[in-house]
Design an enzyme around this catalytic site. Structure first.
Site, PDB file in Angstrom:
ATOM      1  N   GLU A 122       2.504   9.304 -22.111  1.00 30.82           N
ATOM      2  CA  GLU A 122       2.674   8.168 -21.200  1.00 30.82           C
ATOM      3  C   GLU A 122       1.335   7.622 -20.726  1.00 30.82           C
ATOM      4  O   GLU A 122       1.148   6.407 -20.611  1.00 30.82           O
ATOM      5  CB  GLU A 122       3.526   8.576 -19.993  1.00 30.82           C
ATOM      6  CG  GLU A 122       3.759   7.436 -19.025  1.00 30.82           C
ATOM      7  CD  GLU A 122       4.684   7.811 -17.882  1.00 30.82           C
ATOM      8  OE1 GLU A 122       5.027   6.915 -17.086  1.00 30.82           O
ATOM      9  OE2 GLU A 122       5.072   8.986 -17.781  1.00 30.82           O
ATOM     10  N   GLU A 133       3.830   0.112  -9.321  1.00 31.87           N
ATOM     11  CA  GLU A 133       4.527   1.033  -8.418  1.00 31.87           C
ATOM     12  C   GLU A 133       3.630   1.682  -7.378  1.00 31.87           C
ATOM     13  O   GLU A 133       4.128   2.409  -6.507  1.00 31.87           O
ATOM     14  CB  GLU A 133       5.258   2.103  -9.239  1.00 31.87           C
ATOM     15  CG  GLU A 133       6.434   1.518 -10.001  1.00 31.87           C
ATOM     16  CD  GLU A 133       7.101   2.528 -10.906  1.00 31.87           C
ATOM     17  OE1 GLU A 133       8.326   2.464 -11.045  1.00 31.87           O
ATOM     18  OE2 GLU A 133       6.388   3.373 -11.496  1.00 31.87           O
TER      19      GLU A 133
END
Length: 692
Positions: A629, A476
């Site tokens: 994460e 991304e």
């Protein structure tokens, strides 16, 4: 004989010192300033632990969304905190300051969370809560007070509305029955926009062994909180047990949530505590028939392997907890562990969590793909609005299936690979189950519509140049690029899956699908000055890629799971090139898991072991080793990472491979220190696979 005994004893001592319980994570140092709660959930309702005695941090209910918070999009909402309580002993309200020998533990085998502590020399207190697996909207808390001295116990269940809710209404009702009085503490409120009616109710369950039930008294504190309480004298040496059972539901789940919340609580209460726990445990025993078991090479390595076993069970436990069979719910990246990512559903589901669950429990995975099937019409409207045909799934999805990405994030309008990821999941579900009825009724509509999307999405610039321009890559950090490797390869796979599905079902496939698939380019790098020898031929991440750092795996996903690249030399070259371009911080856990998986498949034990450990150990947070994460991140529990790491175990070290005819096993290698890996209850036939 004496000489032989000493080494044996030393081995036993060392093993005992390092042994980790494969099923229980225990914290003996509770530091509220460095505490990340762990979740007990049943796929519908999640309860997040708190460092504060008698409290839970929050209660999260799957499917309860409203416009609130960031981005003007649908958000998960905190539900009523129906398990918060207080306890008084001899008139003193207990808190952490009164607790000694406090410890908390998660029993992963039966999905329960227990806190215990001593209060001076007066009492030992233990409480355990469950999100009942057999009752999707119901929870249970067991409390036991063991008196070391005679004491007067006072206890209350508090029902408090989260600040975001409005128009709170509180109710108390007593229903007399011949052998019991059902005292119901109930609250309702509207969600921030008034869209949802949110309701919760709870009741005490008193144990028959203690004789007559104490009198329950209701108190109204303010508009947002009320409680019910009782008092009881406990004799020296006596253990007094009672429970709180409750239910939480909204108008998103039921047309009459207020009455249903009370009905569910009454239903659970009259089951009785023992029966509730027995049925809950049985449901979890059934889930754990699909398990992953590892064995150490030697006693010297047993500690590391025992910790890995506990870690793997934790990952499985969380995925099992966040998904529920027979629903159309799909988990967000943080599952039911909080409000992270607004509770939205991304590619995290289809590419990362879904494959692991599909192999371990196809019925759980089916719920996740059902979520996408029910939102197919919304995806078709999304494609229409962007000028495309077929179905274009949103990057972030919530209740309705419309795009829920905040407008400032370019992934919403441009991260199109999500559509192919969903097609991949649909094809994978059929591949594992071979369920042609499902394929015809639900898989085919998804695969056809998504293939139609890609046929309209490409720009036809001549043979080999059916370009897919202007996308956000799977990596991304690469925004608005052309011919992204993963996007292009996933689109090709989508078109092939649709073609193959049509043939299986006796339907004439659209010939244009394979025409498009065969002309979508996968770019390669030419040799460039300053690059190491052999750079030529590396798969190029996108048209303008120049060797910069990457956020997460992209090119390497072409080898697994897409199988666009199958040549071991090409796989190794791509791995060696991109695995050193991921920075140490700020990247999601599943990236290193893919590196571990692929290195295991090509036989590089050292690198497979390194990336397996690197995929999650730097991300663990105290005191329960919940996964963040990213390395140094603080937003657990990252179910996406858990799904990726479990794929490293199942499909990397375990060699499982999903093929069009089912699950097979290919050659692979184990990490350092592992003697054997046993995969139990795999696929619809519940087979056992082993690697030594």
């Amino acid at each position: 004989m004496k000489r032989l005994l000493l080494p044996v004893c030393l081995v036993c001592i060392v093993t005992a010192c390092y042994a980790q319980d494969p099923w229980k994570i225990t914290a003996t140092k509770i530091d509220p300033s460095n505490y990340y709660g762990i979740t007990v959930a049943n796929g519908q309702i999640g309860i997040v632990s708190s460092a504060e005695a008698f409290k839970v941090k929050e209660v999260v209910l799957a499917g309860a969304y409203d416009l609130y918070g960031r981005g003007r999009v649908g958000n998960f909402l905190k539900s009523f905190n129906l398990l918060n309580m207080y306890m008084e002993i001899d008139g003193r309200r207990l808190s952490n300051a009164d607790a000694t020998n406090m410890q908390q533990s998660l029993d992963m085998q039966h999905a329960s969370f227990t806190t215990s502590f001593d209060y001076k020399d007066v009492a030992t207190v233990t409480y355990t809560y469950y999100a009942l697996r057999q009752l999707p909207y119901s929870v249970l808390m067991d409390i036991t007070v063991t008196a070391k001295k005679e004491l007067n116990l006072g206890s209350a269940s508090q029902m408090e509305a989260p600040d975001a809710l409005k128009d709170v209404q509180n109710y108390y009702n007593e229903i007399d029955r011949p052998h019991t009085t059902i005292s119901l503490l109930t609250s309702t409120a509207k969600s921030p926009t008034g869209k949802l009616l949110m309701c919760a109710s709870n009741a005490f369950i008193f144990s028959e062994e203690h004789g007559s039930e104490p009198r329950v008294i209701h108190e109204m504190w303010d508009n947002n909180m009320h409680l019910m309480k009782f008092a009881k004298k406990i004799k020296v040496g006596e253990s007094y047990r009672y429970s709180i059972v409750g239910s939480s539901i909204t108008s998103a789940h039921h047309a009459d949530p207020l009455n249903e919340a009370e009905r569910l609580t009454i239903f659970a209460k009259l089951q009785g505590r023992n029966r509730l726990v027995e049925m809950h445990n049985k449901a979890w025993d059934d889930l754990w028939k699909s398990d992953i078991v590892i064995e150490a090479n030697s006693p010297d390595e047993s500690g590391v392997v025992a910790q890995a076993q506990q870690d793997i069970h934790s990952m499985m436990y969380h995925l099992y907890s966040f998904v529920r069979e027979g629903t159309s719910n799909s988990p967000s990246p943080m599952g039911l562990s909080g409000l992270g990512y607004n509770g939205h559903v991304f590619w995290d589901t289809e590419l990362w969590m879904f494959p692991a669950l599909l192999q371990l429990h196809p019925a759980l995975a089916k719920s996740m793909i059902e979520y996408r099937f029910e939102r197919l019409e919304a995806a078709k409207r999304n494609a229409y609005g962007k000028g495309y045909k077929g179905a274009m799934y949103p990057w972030e999805s919530a209740e309705t299936g419309v795009e829920e990405t905040p407008v400032w994030a370019l992934s919403g309008p441009f991260e199109h690979h999500i559509t192919a990821d969903i097609a991949f999941a649909a094809w994978s579900y059929y591949s594992v189950t071979q369920d042609k009825t499902w394929l015809r009724e639900k898989g085919w509509p998804i695969l056809k519509a998504t293939a139609d999307f890609w046929a309209s999405r490409v720009e036809r610039n001549g043979p080999g140049q059916y370009d897919i321009k202007n996308v956000v890559a799977a990596d991304e950090w690469a925004e608005n690029v052309d011919n992204n490797a993963f996007t292009n390869a996933a689109a090709k796979a989508n078109l092939k899956y649709a073609t193959e599905t049509a043939k299986i079902l006796g339907i004439e496939p659209d010939a244009d699908w394979m025409n498009v698939a065969n002309n979508i380019p996968i770019l390669k790098m030419p040799a460039r000055p300053g690059e190491p020898v052999g750079t030529d031929g590396i798969t190029k991440e996108h048209a303008t890629y120049k060797g910069e750092g990457i956020k997460q795996a992209d090119v390497n996903l072409l080898a697994y799971p897409l199988k666009e690249i199958t040549d071991p030399k090409q796989i190794k070259n791509d791995l060696d090139y991109y695995s050193v371009r991921v920075p140490d911080e700020g990247t999601p856990a599943m990236t290193q898991a893919i590196f571990a998986l692929l290195y295991a498949r090509i036989g590089d034990r050292e690198k497979a072991t390194h990336f397996f450990n690197d995929s999650y150990k730097p991300n663990l947070l105290p005191p329960f080793n919940v996964i963040a994460e990213t390395k140094g991140g603080t937003n657990p529990y990252f179910a996406t990472g858990a799904g990726g790491i479990l794929q490293a175990v199942l499909n990397g070290f375990g060699g499982l491979d999903i093929t069009p005819t089912g699950i097979t096993q290919i050659k692979s290698i184990l990490p350092k220190g592992w003697k054997s890996l046993t995969l139990k209850g795999i696929g619809v036939e519940k087979k056992t696979y082993m690697v030594k």
